[in-house]
Design a protein around this motif. Structure first.
Motif, PDB file in Angstrom:
ATOM      1  N   SER A 198      74.612  58.257 -21.120  1.00 38.99           N
ATOM      2  CA  SER A 198      74.641  59.464 -21.949  1.00 38.99           C
ATOM      3  C   SER A 198      74.901  59.124 -23.411  1.00 38.99           C
ATOM      4  CB  SER A 198      75.711  60.434 -21.440  1.00 38.99           C
ATOM      5  OG  SER A 198      75.357  60.956 -20.176  1.00 38.99           O
ATOM      6  N   ARG A 199      75.710  58.123 -23.662  1.00 44.63           N
ATOM      7  CA  ARG A 199      75.944  57.701 -25.058  1.00 44.63           C
ATOM      8  C   ARG A 199      74.697  57.034 -25.627  1.00 44.63           C
ATOM      9  NH1 ARG A 199      80.757  56.152 -22.597  1.00 44.63           N
ATOM     10  NH2 ARG A 199      80.395  53.907 -22.844  1.00 44.63           N
ATOM     11  N   PHE A 233      76.363  65.429 -34.981  1.00 39.78           N
ATOM     12  CA  PHE A 233      76.013  64.258 -34.184  1.00 39.78           C
ATOM     13  C   PHE A 233      77.228  63.349 -34.023  1.00 39.78           C
ATOM     14  CE2 PHE A 233      71.726  65.640 -35.057  1.00 39.78           C
ATOM     15  CZ  PHE A 233      70.977  65.154 -34.000  1.00 39.78           C
ATOM     16  N   ASP A 234      77.997  63.179 -35.099  1.00 42.11           N
ATOM     17  CA  ASP A 234      79.202  62.346 -35.035  1.00 42.11           C
ATOM     18  C   ASP A 234      80.181  62.897 -34.013  1.00 42.11           C
ATOM     19  OD1 ASP A 234      78.169  60.751 -37.059  1.00 42.11           O
ATOM     20  OD2 ASP A 234      79.318  61.743 -38.654  1.00 42.11           O
ATOM     21  N   ARG A 235      80.377  64.206 -34.031  1.00 35.06           N
ATOM     22  CA  ARG A 235      81.342  64.823 -33.111  1.00 35.06           C
ATOM     23  C   ARG A 235      80.882  64.694 -31.660  1.00 35.06           C
ATOM     24  NH1 ARG A 235      81.114  68.874 -37.099  1.00 35.06           N
ATOM     25  NH2 ARG A 235      79.926  70.251 -35.703  1.00 35.06           N
ATOM     26  N   VAL A 236      79.598  64.908 -31.433  1.00 41.58           N
ATOM     27  CA  VAL A 236      79.077  64.789 -30.074  1.00 41.58           C
ATOM     28  C   VAL A 236      79.248  63.372 -29.552  1.00 41.58           C
ATOM     29  CG1 VAL A 236      76.970  64.851 -28.674  1.00 41.58           C
ATOM     30  CG2 VAL A 236      77.461  66.704 -30.286  1.00 41.58           C
ATOM     31  N   GLU A 237      78.928  62.382 -30.377  1.00 39.82           N
ATOM     32  CA  GLU A 237      79.055  60.993 -29.950  1.00 39.82           C
ATOM     33  C   GLU A 237      80.512  60.631 -29.680  1.00 39.82           C
ATOM     34  OE1 GLU A 237      77.047  58.953 -33.083  1.00 39.82           O
ATOM     35  OE2 GLU A 237      75.066  59.629 -32.437  1.00 39.82           O
ATOM     36  N   GLN A 238      81.430  61.139 -30.490  1.00 38.43           N
ATOM     37  CA  GLN A 238      82.848  60.882 -30.265  1.00 38.43           C
ATOM     38  C   GLN A 238      83.314  61.546 -28.976  1.00 38.43           C
ATOM     39  OE1 GLN A 238      85.002  58.855 -32.193  1.00 38.43           O
ATOM     40  NE2 GLN A 238      86.160  59.133 -30.294  1.00 38.43           N
ATOM     41  N   ASP A 242      85.111  59.903 -25.722  1.00 42.46           N
ATOM     42  CA  ASP A 242      86.423  60.357 -25.251  1.00 42.46           C
ATOM     43  C   ASP A 242      86.356  60.919 -23.832  1.00 42.46           C
ATOM     44  OD1 ASP A 242      87.406  59.678 -27.744  1.00 42.46           O
ATOM     45  OD2 ASP A 242      87.393  61.742 -28.509  1.00 42.46           O
ATOM     46  N   ALA A 243      85.230  61.527 -23.489  1.00 47.54           N
ATOM     47  CA  ALA A 243      85.100  62.205 -22.195  1.00 47.54           C
ATOM     48  C   ALA A 243      84.481  61.322 -21.124  1.00 47.54           C
ATOM     49  CB  ALA A 243      84.260  63.472 -22.358  1.00 47.54           C
ATOM     50  N   ALA A 244      84.250  60.051 -21.410  1.00 48.02           N
ATOM     51  CA  ALA A 244      83.543  59.183 -20.465  1.00 48.02           C
ATOM     52  C   ALA A 244      84.210  59.165 -19.094  1.00 48.02           C
ATOM     53  CB  ALA A 244      83.445  57.768 -21.023  1.00 48.02           C
ATOM     54  N   HIS A 245      85.545  59.039 -19.058  1.00 46.41           N
ATOM     55  CA  HIS A 245      86.253  59.000 -17.782  1.00 46.41           C
ATOM     56  C   HIS A 245      86.098  60.324 -17.043  1.00 46.41           C
ATOM     57  CE1 HIS A 245      89.277  58.043 -14.780  1.00 46.41           C
ATOM     58  NE2 HIS A 245      89.878  59.195 -15.052  1.00 46.41           N
TER      59      HIS A 245
END
Length: 254
Positions: A198-199, A233-238, A242-245
């Motif tokens: 997703s990233r 875009f920066d916020r979505v990527e961050q 952060d939400a990967a787990h």
């Protein structure tokens, strides 16, 4: 957006710009139909003067702001089933290695199935509230299943971490990504790598928009401004980092 103002209906046909890979894509669309997948248009003739004619697929296509009926769990499940049908039908089809498939939103690793790569709501035809067909295969290219599912989730969950002006309020992106993955039948190994993919998808989407903005495409310049600019875009990527787990847990929890 990519063909803004250049797509026209002519009775039972759609006249539109032909992508560079049109000859190979047309062969794939015919082979998909022969393999039993009816959820895609059929080419009506070879491209002429940079344009193609495809069958018109009647139905309902959700446009932003997306109506509530298009964002139900049942509608999302039907999108997952339709995408799985595309991938399964394409898995055994030969694809010419030298075809000029689009690389703009395609899986950088390639893969064994034909990925649509742009299953946004505007490219899904619904009938009676269920996803019936996919349209606009301009960005289609061979890739991995997980890549196309992650690209689809970006638009449908949506996997952005922000309230969207296009989507109805109150959508739970983690619950919705699980609905999509379950309906598709995403395999355990793909679920484990989904957050990372997703990233990669987010980076690909950013590069896609950046290339069009750099060319001065007014549709994308305006769309970027209206959507919050590069800061969004920066916020979505961050958020995806952060939400990967949480994304992985949502996909793998029993």
């Amino acid at each position: 957006m990519a063909n803004s103002g250049a797509v026209h209906r002519d009775g039972a046909a759609v006249d539109r710009p032909a992508p560079p890979a049109a000859p190979a894509l047309h062969a794939q669309l015919r082979a998909l139909r022969a393999a039993g997948f009816g959820g895609a248009p059929l080419p009506l003739a070879a491209p002429v003067n940079g344009r193609e004619r495809l069958t018109y697929l009647p139905g309902d296509v959700p446009l932003p702001p997306f109506p509530a009926w298009a964002m139900t769990g049942e509608a999302l499940r039907s999108v997952g089933v339709l995408l799985r049908g595309l991938h399964d039908a394409s898995a055994g089809l030969p694809r010419p290695a030298d075809a000029p498939w689009s690389r703009e939103l395609s899986d950088p690793r390639g893969g064994p199935v034909l990925c649509h790569n742009d299953v946004c709501p505007e490219n899904v035809v619904f009938r009676a509230g269920r996803a019936h067909a996919l349209i606009d295969f301009d960005l289609a290219a061979p890739g991995r299943r997980v890549w196309d599912v992650a690209m689809t989730a970006r638009y449908w969950a949506p996997l952005t971490g922000e309230t969207s002006r296009q989507h109805p309020a109150g959508l739970d992106p983690l619950a919705r990504v699980r609905i999509l993955a379950d309906a598709y039948g995403l395999e355990p190994a793909a679920r484990a790598e989904f957050a990372h993919v997703s990233r990669e998808v987010a980076a690909s989407c950013r590069a896609f928009v950046a290339a069009r903005v750099a060319r001065g495409d007014e549709t994308y310049v305006q769309g970027l401004a209206d959507g919050g600019g590069w800061a969004r875009f920066d916020r979505v990527e961050q958020w995806l980092r952060d939400a990967a787990h949480d994304i992985t847990r949502a996909l793998t929890a029993r």
